[in-house]
Design a protein around this motif. Structure first.
Motif, PDB file in Angstrom:
ATOM      1  N   THR A 167      -0.681   4.020  -4.458  1.00 54.68           N
ATOM      2  CA  THR A 167       0.738   3.670  -4.370  1.00 54.68           C
ATOM      3  C   THR A 167       1.519   4.936  -4.015  1.00 54.68           C
ATOM      4  N   GLY A 168       2.808   4.819  -3.923  1.00 53.41           N
ATOM      5  CA  GLY A 168       3.605   5.997  -3.576  1.00 53.41           C
ATOM      6  C   GLY A 168       4.253   6.610  -4.806  1.00 53.41           C
ATOM      7  N   GLY A 169       5.293   7.373  -4.582  1.00 52.10           N
ATOM      8  CA  GLY A 169       6.034   7.974  -5.679  1.00 52.10           C
ATOM      9  C   GLY A 169       5.737   9.453  -5.845  1.00 52.10           C
ATOM     10  N   THR A 170       6.594  10.096  -6.633  1.00 52.76           N
ATOM     11  CA  THR A 170       6.490  11.548  -6.783  1.00 52.76           C
ATOM     12  C   THR A 170       5.261  11.958  -7.593  1.00 52.76           C
ATOM     13  N   THR A 171       4.850  11.115  -8.533  1.00 53.68           N
ATOM     14  CA  THR A 171       3.687  11.474  -9.362  1.00 53.68           C
ATOM     15  C   THR A 171       2.403  11.419  -8.537  1.00 53.68           C
ATOM     16  N   ILE A 172       2.267  10.366  -7.760  1.00 55.62           N
ATOM     17  CA  ILE A 172       1.054  10.240  -6.948  1.00 55.62           C
ATOM     18  C   ILE A 172       1.046  11.313  -5.850  1.00 55.62           C
ATOM     19  N   HIS A 220      -2.444   4.636  -9.148  1.00 61.69           N
ATOM     20  CA  HIS A 220      -1.075   4.120  -9.094  1.00 61.69           C
ATOM     21  C   HIS A 220      -0.139   4.773 -10.097  1.00 61.69           C
ATOM     22  N   GLY A 221       1.132   4.695  -9.788  1.00 62.66           N
ATOM     23  CA  GLY A 221       2.161   5.181 -10.697  1.00 62.66           C
ATOM     24  C   GLY A 221       2.700   4.038 -11.536  1.00 62.66           C
ATOM     25  N   ILE A 222       3.469   4.387 -12.539  1.00 60.55           N
ATOM     26  CA  ILE A 222       4.194   3.397 -13.336  1.00 60.55           C
ATOM     27  C   ILE A 222       5.633   3.864 -13.342  1.00 60.55           C
ATOM     28  N   GLY A 223       6.556   2.952 -13.103  1.00 56.28           N
ATOM     29  CA  GLY A 223       7.946   3.374 -13.030  1.00 56.28           C
ATOM     30  C   GLY A 223       8.784   2.797 -14.151  1.00 56.28           C
ATOM     31  N   THR A 244      15.033   2.488 -12.769  1.00 58.60           N
ATOM     32  CA  THR A 244      14.874   3.532 -11.744  1.00 58.60           C
ATOM     33  C   THR A 244      14.237   2.955 -10.488  1.00 58.60           C
ATOM     34  N   MET A 245      13.190   2.151 -10.683  1.00 56.67           N
ATOM     35  CA  MET A 245      12.503   1.566  -9.538  1.00 56.67           C
ATOM     36  C   MET A 245      13.365   0.524  -8.837  1.00 56.67           C
ATOM     37  N   ALA A 246      14.127  -0.242  -9.619  1.00 57.43           N
ATOM     38  CA  ALA A 246      14.999  -1.259  -9.019  1.00 57.43           C
ATOM     39  C   ALA A 246      16.051  -0.579  -8.146  1.00 57.43           C
ATOM     40  N   LYS A 247      16.554   0.557  -8.603  1.00 55.23           N
ATOM     41  CA  LYS A 247      17.529   1.298  -7.799  1.00 55.23           C
ATOM     42  C   LYS A 247      16.871   1.826  -6.538  1.00 55.23           C
ATOM     43  N   ARG A 248      15.657   2.343  -6.675  1.00 53.64           N
ATOM     44  CA  ARG A 248      14.949   2.872  -5.502  1.00 53.64           C
ATOM     45  C   ARG A 248      14.734   1.768  -4.468  1.00 53.64           C
ATOM     46  N   ARG A 249      14.582   0.555  -4.967  1.00 56.30           N
ATOM     47  CA  ARG A 249      14.385  -0.586  -4.061  1.00 56.30           C
ATOM     48  C   ARG A 249      15.697  -1.148  -3.533  1.00 56.30           C
TER      49      ARG A 249
HETATM   50  O1  G3H Z   1       5.240   2.478  -9.066  1.00 51.90           O
HETATM   51  C1  G3H Z   1       5.763   3.382  -9.713  1.00 51.90           C
HETATM   52  C2  G3H Z   1       6.474   4.434  -9.046  1.00 51.90           C
HETATM   53  O2  G3H Z   1       5.878   4.660  -7.838  1.00 51.90           O
HETATM   54  C3  G3H Z   1       6.636   5.712  -9.826  1.00 51.90           C
HETATM   55  O3  G3H Z   1       7.265   6.668  -9.024  1.00 51.90           O
HETATM   56  O4  G3H Z   1       6.087   8.747  -9.625  1.00 51.90           O
HETATM   57  O5  G3H Z   1       8.234   8.824  -8.392  1.00 51.90           O
HETATM   58  O6  G3H Z   1       8.179   8.125 -10.778  1.00 51.90           O
HETATM   59  P1  G3H Z   1       7.456   8.172  -9.494  1.00 51.90           P
END
Ligand code: G3H
Length: 255
Positions: free
Chosen positions: A63-68, A154-157, A161-166
């Protein structure tokens, strides 16, 4: 490992694994919300788990995101030339290109001298578009690879925060708030009991696909994600390995 025992992290890992009922937990010291260094450590540990698990020629969905993104950065040398294939587990979210699943797959493939596929779709699609997208042969090809991958990272959000990103509409945002959504993963939103409270139409890895994937590495840390991790872990497949940080781990164990 000696350092880990001194700091009590080993016993924290065991305690957390027992509490969550999953395959294992890796905990890094600190709080990822406060320091980029902790996020890098999460990435390193995630990358280390991958290198322990993965076999030559296997497929890894990401998946994407800053952690991955920090996992991509940390992939070790010993993963080189294993003919790994990286596939994006989801479409595009938000404006940041460097954190897209597509981008991370490309970086991971480059680092390991492996291969990657791209999924040129938005993460969230309308019902009508969903059907035309999944009938497209190049998208289908990626979806088949995703669903049959050997490892998922995968990340967990945090839900909001994720709803805003979407760029979630106010209507759907209200549902999330009303239902007290705390966690997001793979386009699913959960309340603190792990109950699914909303699901966006996504093209990519679905929760049910996880049942067929032998290795799952979830990576998320920071005080701000403690509730999200705890909630998602209630429904996470038992073969999940969680990489998290001390701040989140302690909060999860408290409640
Ligand atoms: O699915 C979860 C998000 O991708 C987490 O994103 O690693 O940027 O917090 P983040």
């Amino acid at each position: 490992h000696i350092m880990k025992e001194f700091s009590g992290i080993s016993s924290l890992e065991m305690e957390l694994t027992n509490k969550l009922g999953i395959k294992g937990c890796i905990i890094v010291p600190g709080n990822a919300d406060e320091s980029e260094w902790v996020k890098s450590e999460l990435g390193k540990m995630g990358a280390e788990q991958l290198s322990k698990i993965v076999q030559p020629k296997q497929t890894i969905s990401v998946t994407g995101g800053t952690t991955i993104a920090s996992v991509a950065e940390a992939l070790p040398e010993n993963l080189k030339n294993k003919e790994l294939l990286f596939v994006p587990a989801r479409g595009g979210i938000g404006a940041d290109l460097q954190y897209q699943a597509n981008s991370l797959c490309q970086i991971m493939a480059k680092k390991t001298a492996g291969d990657y596929m791209v999924l040129y779709v938005p993460d969230q699609v309308t019902k009508e578009l969903y059907h035309s997208f999944i009938n497209d042969s190049s998208i289908r090809e990626v979806l088949l690879k995703i669903k049959s991958s050997d490892v998922v990272i995968h990340g967990i959000g945090d839900a909001i925060t994720m709803a805003k990103r979407r760029n979630t509409s106010q209507f759907e945002m209200d549902i999330l708030l009303e239902q007290q959504a705390v966690a997001e993963a793979f386009g699913y939103y959960f309340d603190e009991n792990g109950k699914e409270v909303n699901k966006v139409n996504t093209i990519g890895l679905q929760l049910e696909d996880l049942q067929h994937i032998p290795h799952i590495i979830a990576i998320a840390g920071g005080v701000s994600k403690a509730k999200a991790i705890k909630a998602y872990m209630k429904i996470a497949p038992k073969n999940t390995i969680l990489v998290t940080d001390e701040s989140a781990a302690k909060l999860i164990l408290k409640g």
